[in-house]
Design an enzyme around this catalytic site. Structure first.
Site, PDB file in Angstrom:
ATOM      1  CG  HIS A   1     -27.577  62.923  29.088  1.00 52.90           C
ATOM      2  ND1 HIS A   1     -26.908  63.111  30.269  1.00 52.90           N
ATOM      3  CD2 HIS A   1     -27.449  61.618  28.796  1.00 52.90           C
ATOM      4  CE1 HIS A   1     -26.384  61.958  30.662  1.00 52.90           C
ATOM      5  NE2 HIS A   1     -26.700  61.030  29.787  1.00 52.90           N
TER       6      HIS A   1
ATOM      7  CB  THR B   1     -28.076  61.074  23.697  1.00 50.77           C
ATOM      8  OG1 THR B   1     -27.097  60.052  23.696  1.00 50.77           O
ATOM      9  CG2 THR B   1     -27.431  62.402  23.380  1.00 50.77           C
TER      10      THR B   1
END
Lengths: 313, 313, 313, 313
Positions: free
Chosen positions: A26, A23
């Site tokens: 990202h 994450t």
């Protein structure tokens, strides 16, 4: 960053080590999901361990100097799921490091009820990865595994953790399917019985061959890749359990008739960690010595980053 | 047709009443599936009840004159599933009426171990539909339902049975989604709390509205229709159970991330009936009087067909 | 008594109706247990419903005028059980009406997190007994019951509630064993299929006779009486489930070999209510209309007691 | 003894190795149980492995030369339990070696459906003890164990096996309570984390101390000794699971209120092995290499006995 202000029920933790989640990548790349979800300025990062620096006035279960990590999903405490022991799928969940300032800093603020006190027997390297290890424990132990054959599609960090957990919990044989050679090598080091490169071998056929045509009792999908997801369903035996943790980036085509219905399969979506069942089990597995994560701790970049003043272990 | 020859472990049954399955319609229309699977000449039909006419020399648990039906799935007894109490998903299953001569005749031959002796308190009309009713019982009771909200997508005969079963087992409220007006009317008669025509109303929104935005605790997909399947997933609450019985005719697109994984959903494929758990439970439910199937017994065409010589009840 | 002071997270409830638990009778008679546990002065009483009079400054989910009851077991929130979704068996539980002032007064103080908002469709008479009804729901639904035979030993109020709940959830037949004729009559009215007076009939033989020698699939022990407890184990079928709610006053002799081990039985201790799973299910069952408790509401003494100024419904 | 005659569905096995069960010692000593149950002349013995010598005319899944053991409980195939996947608790069970000629001979006759084909990777020493090892596997895996604390009372052979199985399946810590010093030493070798001599130490206090007062998540009672049984219940945590395999010789006194009901405990009677779930899991565990039974294979007396002509491995 300055240390955050804490309220009466909060705990201030001095970060000792943190790890980088997919994450976080990202966010680093600022992709569509990040641009939509993240509201800068934000300190990101949600996998860490540290030492309690200070506690709020009403905190009673945590003390200065405690070695801790935390469940970073903040549940609302009021929705149906929270009121029925399923706070890991709270309707109003907020995540520290995504919706509030996280742990990529010297200090992080955590509500007392989310703190997890770490047994001092657990080394800092392991303590920094309890969040993703917890995903793996949650997925593996979402059903029976002892004495059962188990296949994992996708050997990123959580898939690799899952191999070690499944091995420690009596699954056998363990099939690992992963196209990246370095990760596939790690899969073997973590305890996979059969390592399959699906770009070279028919992964479904490989599992069927090794199980006398029956298929795997348990399949854990850890990639989110559409083709791997379909293969995961196909390598599952009739009546088996498939648990899905990898996130497909968009809807995908599935043969529900052949792969789920006629098979009498059980399919589970897995989200986060059971709070705190997963944490208790994870801690026991780590303390037992049965869980060797060392092949996965491959470098010390994070230590360099986190200890600019030079005091890693 | 002449009465079939029976072996030492077989039972010969004189058919009293039979019912027509959707599968029989496929055969009648001789579609692709039928042309591939059925090898004529074949007596089809696999839902029936009757009176035992004769038993083989080694049969010990069934007697001439017994009122019986049968589990028409013949399991092999040797595969992994058969050896572990999951014979309903036998790897080598054969079905009477599809792979061997069935019950659309005066007599049908059944192995002793597949015979189900019917309690005489159960009327013939009901006894002829134990096979599809068993599908409904298997689906409804594949998890908890008492005190839970439950939605059914697709109200063909099995969907309608499932409404009655769910009602008898304490589910509430019961949402039924079905575009055909006649069937939707029947759904209300069977006990649906809220009847939804998805061609006119947003079925997902309707369920969410009635559950304070939470979604249904349990969803039973009984249609196989791609759009209904997707709605079924969307109307499920976080942490809920969805059981799939309806057979989609081909692969379909699903949002696994949003509808299964983040939700922490449990998805089950349902095939046939648990042998004989489902039968025992079905019989108890029928005897209890809590299961009113009368709205579904809408005509006597089958009686005319089966008793050309004029001897129905 | 004057209305209690409330803190920022508390709710003050004006009691509308209350009911008398067996525990209250122990206190009234001031037996050994009471003398040891209760520290007067104390307002006792822990089964009630009422209208919210006032809420503390930090209360956000409850409002003045709400119709409410409450889970009266106060869990600590910090022990292993509380942190793993099992707060109903908290290690440090305190009970309002036993360890703190209860509901036999005009007002009672309840922490927000223990408040249960009652659906206005539920009548006051029923709303006053959600605590013991919840015990029954918890016991009945601690395992499967739909389509299963079920025996209850002991038909005090909770045993009688359990009959209605079991009936509403598809159990059949339901055997009720109770020596008191008035209660046995009520058992029939609540839906028992077979009512057994164990002082006149061999209760174990009666259940075995009605189940072709197999025994009951499920047994609920609701009496605490040593002989009834032993009979409860003996009437259970091999592989069945027995749930124990009745509290024996002292240790008793059990034939573990014959009644548990060789039988492969499952035995469960039942304590309180699952918070709030049991409450959600109970509410759905009440709203469904399938749960007729009216035979049990036999008088209005409590109304007289609670409304000295004359305003019952 | 001469080789037994076999029927068309039987398998004749030449015994390679056998082991002596506690039951065999009862027969050897000809105690009350034996005098009542055993009808001589009888070949006793029910734990063995061997090579198939001959198969009946209708046998299709076993061949001459196969390395096999067998489930020695003969289930009737007709009772409720047999028809619902619970044949291990068949109402009419007969046991080879107790109710029919057993394996303490050169040859033993076994029905085809009871034969278990052994993976050739499994050594003869282990293959001879699959029956009691199966008891241990059945008991350990009758619920979750991975990441849970587990206590075993009684370290006879099955208790010792259970330690190894629990260890291989992720339980931690593992407490073993056993008064015999030799066996307690073996318990440590099998993987117990804490070995307790209950004749010298308070076993309950020891478990509570090591679990911060919580108690063990899982307790396996393997002794049948009344005091050990009571301690087993007392060392269980609230909400824990206790599985009973040891057979008390007569009824015993239990504090159901304190040790089961208020605790919300789950108690299971364990009988035999799940047929064949337990066998499949046991085989996988043995093949995985995680199950080291070598400390338990302490002598070769049985080999001497079984191979009078001198050909052990």
């Amino acid at each position: 960053m300055p240390a955050p202000e804490i309220g009466p029920k909060d705990v201030l933790v001095r970060v000792r080590a943190a790890s980088v989640c997919g994450t976080d990548l990202h966010i680093y790349r600022w992709d569509r999901w990040s641009a939509h979800r993240i509201h800068p300025p934000l300190i990101f990062g949600h996998e860490f361990c540290g030492i309690v620096e200070k506690v709020g006035a009403e905190v009673s279960t945590v003390r200065e100097g405690d070695f801790v990590s935390a469940e970073m999903h903040l549940s609302c405490g009021r929705c149906f799921q929270c009121r029925t022991g399923q706070s890991h799928i709270c309707q109003n969940v907020r995540i520290i490091g995504i919706d509030a300032d996280g742990c990529f800093a010297e200090f992080v603020k955590i509500p007392e009820s989310n703190i997890w006190k770490i047994d001092p027997a657990i080394p800092v390297d392991y303590a920094a990865v309890l969040d993703p290890l917890g995903n793996a424990v949650h997925t593996v132990l979402a059903g029976e595994v002892a004495g059962l054959s188990l296949a994992i599609t996708g050997c990123g960090p959580i898939g690799l953790f899952a191999i070690a957990v499944a091995r420690a919990c009596g699954a056998f044989p363990i099939f690992a399917s992963e196209p990246h050679p370095y990760r596939l090598k790690l899969a073997e080091k973590m305890g996979a019985s059969v390592a399959i490169d699906p770009s070279k071998t028919d992964a479904v056929a490989a599992v069927l061959n090794e199980t006398r045509g029956v298929g795997a009792d348990v399949v854990l999908e850890m990639s989110g890749n559409p083709q791997a997801v379909r293969q995961a369903f196909q390598m599952l035996r009739r009546g088996g359990r498939i648990s899905l943790l990898g996130i497909p980036s968009k809807p995908l085509e599935l043969d529900l008739a052949g792969d789920v219905i006629f098979k009498g399969a059980s399919v589970q979506g897995i989200n986060g960690r059971r709070v705190f069942e997963t944490w208790y089990k994870m801690q026991a597995l780590l303390k037992s010595g049965a869980l060797d994560l060392s092949p996965l701790i491959t470098g010390n970049a994070s230590k360099v980053l986190l200890y600019p003043n030079g005091k890693p272990e």
